[in-house]
Design a protein around this motif. Sequence first.
Motif, PDB file in Angstrom:
ATOM      1  N   GLY A 194      45.325  50.469  34.581  1.00 47.84           N
ATOM      2  CA  GLY A 194      45.294  50.886  33.118  1.00 47.84           C
ATOM      3  C   GLY A 194      44.211  50.798  32.528  1.00 47.84           C
ATOM      4  O   GLY A 194      43.596  51.679  31.744  1.00 47.84           O
ATOM      5  N   ARG A 195      43.474  49.354  32.279  1.00 51.04           N
ATOM      6  CA  ARG A 195      42.387  49.197  31.654  1.00 51.04           C
ATOM      7  C   ARG A 195      41.283  49.912  32.172  1.00 51.04           C
ATOM      8  O   ARG A 195      40.404  50.267  31.282  1.00 51.04           O
ATOM      9  N   GLN A 223      41.500  53.400  31.072  1.00 48.71           N
ATOM     10  CA  GLN A 223      40.999  53.732  29.647  1.00 48.71           C
ATOM     11  C   GLN A 223      39.412  53.396  29.462  1.00 48.71           C
ATOM     12  O   GLN A 223      38.863  54.202  28.576  1.00 48.71           O
ATOM     13  N   LYS A 224      38.656  52.540  30.222  1.00 48.45           N
ATOM     14  CA  LYS A 224      37.283  52.465  30.117  1.00 48.45           C
ATOM     15  C   LYS A 224      36.669  53.874  30.551  1.00 48.45           C
ATOM     16  O   LYS A 224      35.659  54.145  30.063  1.00 48.45           O
ATOM     17  N   LYS A 265      37.862  56.776  30.563  1.00 43.20           N
ATOM     18  CA  LYS A 265      38.107  57.817  29.563  1.00 43.20           C
ATOM     19  C   LYS A 265      36.927  57.540  28.573  1.00 43.20           C
ATOM     20  O   LYS A 265      36.245  58.636  27.939  1.00 43.20           O
TER      21      LYS A 265
END
Length: 236
Positions: free
Chosen positions: A196-197, A200-201, A203
């Motif tokens: 998940g992290r 996000q990075k 993106k």
Amino acid sequence: MKLKRVWDKYADETKFNFSIISEFLDDFGKEMVLKPDTVIVSRGDFPTHVYFIKEGVATGLRDYEDGKDYNYFQVDQTNGNIGLLEVLSRREKYIATITCLTKVTLIKVDSAMVYQLIMSDISLLRRCSVLLAEDLYSRSGNDGLFYHYQGIDRVRYYLTRYYEEKAMGQATDSIYISDYYKDIASQTGISLRTVGRSIQKLKALDEITGLNRKLMMTKQQYIKMKQHIWVSEDKL
């Protein structure tokens, strides 16, 4: 004799689930019905029993030695045996904690009896050899490469491979990524939280796009992601 012809000869002896030894399980096993979130086996316990799933889905978390990463996997009636790996490898601890994702109907049987049955049946031995070889083959393809990669680069590698597979033969250069985070975690050996992290990075770096709760990747983003992977490989 060509290899594929020999493979075909034993093509029916590749699965090992409840249906394969149902008569044995009827005689010596105990049927159990478990609610969702029930723990079937706990990591570290002695493998006194092997469990064969008849209905439902269970999930497992297999920890790595560093204590940080894990491999997420599911077990159901198609591949549904729990504890067989430990018994065949003569290990004294379950390697993972397995929990019911849904309502699960399973057969619990003494592990010593299962081991004795397999050792005395050449067809079952063939089935087990395929299961173990497939697992080893899958891990051998990723472990050496992923060992040096950080979490985000493991995700990059997974997504670029995904793009290469899905974009071939398409009229458009953009693809939607249908795999869930748990699928990415399973294939890359990192936690769901790390996946998940990393997403996000990616993106934020415009290497992937979130659109209507879906992930999309363009050819330009694929190239950008590839370049980051090459930079990481140069540092190895």
